[in-house]
Scaffold this active site. Structure first.
Site, short mmCIF file in Angstrom:
data_model
loop_
_atom_site.label_atom_id
_atom_site.label_comp_id
_atom_site.label_asym_id
_atom_site.label_seq_id
_atom_site.Cartn_x
_atom_site.Cartn_y
_atom_site.Cartn_z
N CYS A 174 0.83 -1.20 0.00
CA CYS A 174 0.00 0.00 0.00
C CYS A 174 0.87 1.25 0.00
O CYS A 174 2.07 1.19 0.22
CB CYS A 174 -0.96 0.01 1.19
SG CYS A 174 -0.18 0.06 2.81
N CYS A 175 0.22 2.39 -0.29
CA CYS A 175 0.90 3.68 -0.35
C CYS A 175 1.93 3.68 -1.48
O CYS A 175 1.60 3.36 -2.61
CB CYS A 175 1.51 4.00 1.01
SG CYS A 175 2.09 5.70 1.19
N ILE A 176 3.19 3.97 -1.18
CA ILE A 176 4.23 4.03 -2.20
C ILE A 176 4.85 2.65 -2.48
O ILE A 176 5.54 2.46 -3.49
CB ILE A 176 5.34 5.04 -1.80
CG1 ILE A 176 6.25 5.39 -2.99
CG2 ILE A 176 6.17 4.49 -0.63
CD1 ILE A 176 5.54 6.08 -4.13
#
Length: 265
Positions: A174-176
């Site tokens: 998730c995210c980057i």
């Protein structure tokens, strides 16, 4: 009066009974194996990259991952690279500090001390791999923060991700951190980092361009929705690539975790 049963019929009856018994035992064994498998908790390896969004793992994302995985009944073990962080950031000013910190030691802050060196992670011991985001994924697990699409991935992590994928075991990011999957698997995968056009809500949308430059397919998603690539068993969600409230980020991480769990059934 006694009814005589021909010997040939007796033999047939014995054979049929034996076949039926074998069939019943086979079914019983299958049910036992299924019940035993269902009773055993799924084992998940969680990779942490330090403590703090600007130079390590995003704390909300790590904690949300741990909570939703444990709530599902999963047995989670945390791992982190035993090496220096790329640098140390003062989280009140955003400025770099003149000191060194170890990724494993810093990760232990979030994991209450229960974290092992990433080099010890054995893919065969786990059913799935989860990697939360934060700049640590782009600075300590890779050098995406410096090189963008020309990034390299930590050698231990790259091997681990490749081994999980080759074994048909799900990987959640998730995210980057979906950029890690884009680099390691390229055109074999589709992932999300949210939206492709930068805005106040998506200030880091430029990462989608890097994902595509590395050969992966980028899928635009809403914050609480995961991109589930069933073929490659890669599950990704936006998390803090979206500037949302903590509860919205938790929902995003949950979507990723739920997606991983769904691919383990």
């Amino acid at each position: 009066m006694t009814l005589a049963v021909p010997s040939s019929n007796k033999s047939s009856a014995v054979v049929l009974y034996s076949l039926a018994a074998v069939g019943v035992m086979s079914i019983v064994k299958q049910l036992y194996r299924s019940a035993s498998s269902a009773a055993m908790p799924k084992k998940i390896a969680l990779v942490v990259a330090g403590s703090g969004v600007y130079d390590g793992s995003e704390i909300t994302e790590v904690v949300s991952s741990l909570i939703h995985l444990s709530r599902s009944g999963a047995d989670v073990t945390s791992y982190a690279p035993d090496k220096d962080q790329m640098h140390v950031i003062n989280h009140t000013t955003g400025e770099e500090m003149d000191e060194k910190r170890n990724v494993l030691v810093e990760s232990a802050r979030i994991c209450r001390g229960a974290v092992k060196p990433l080099s010890d992670l054995n893919t065969g011991d786990y059913d799935a791999l989860v990697i939360p985001g934060g700049f640590g994924a782009a600075k300590n697990l890779s050098d995406f923060a410096v090189k963008g699409a020309d990034m390299t991935v930590d050698p231990d992590l790259e091997k681990i991700m490749t081994d999980f994928n080759s074994a048909g075991k799900p990987i959640g990011l998730c995210c980057i951190s979906p950029t890690l999957a884009a680099k390691v698997f390229g055109s074999k995968v589709k992932v999300t980092v949210g939206k492709e056009e930068e805005s106040e809500a998506y200030p880091h949308a430029g990462a989608a361009g890097a994902v595509k430059a590395m050969g992966a397919e980028h899928v635009e998603t809403e914050p609480g929705v995961a991109c589930i690539d069933g073929e490659s068993k890669i599950v990704t969600s936006t998390a803090y690539m979206y500037s949302g409230r903590p509860d919205e980020i938790d929902d995003s991480v949950k979507a990723m975790v739920d997606g991983v769990l769904s691919l383990m059934k």
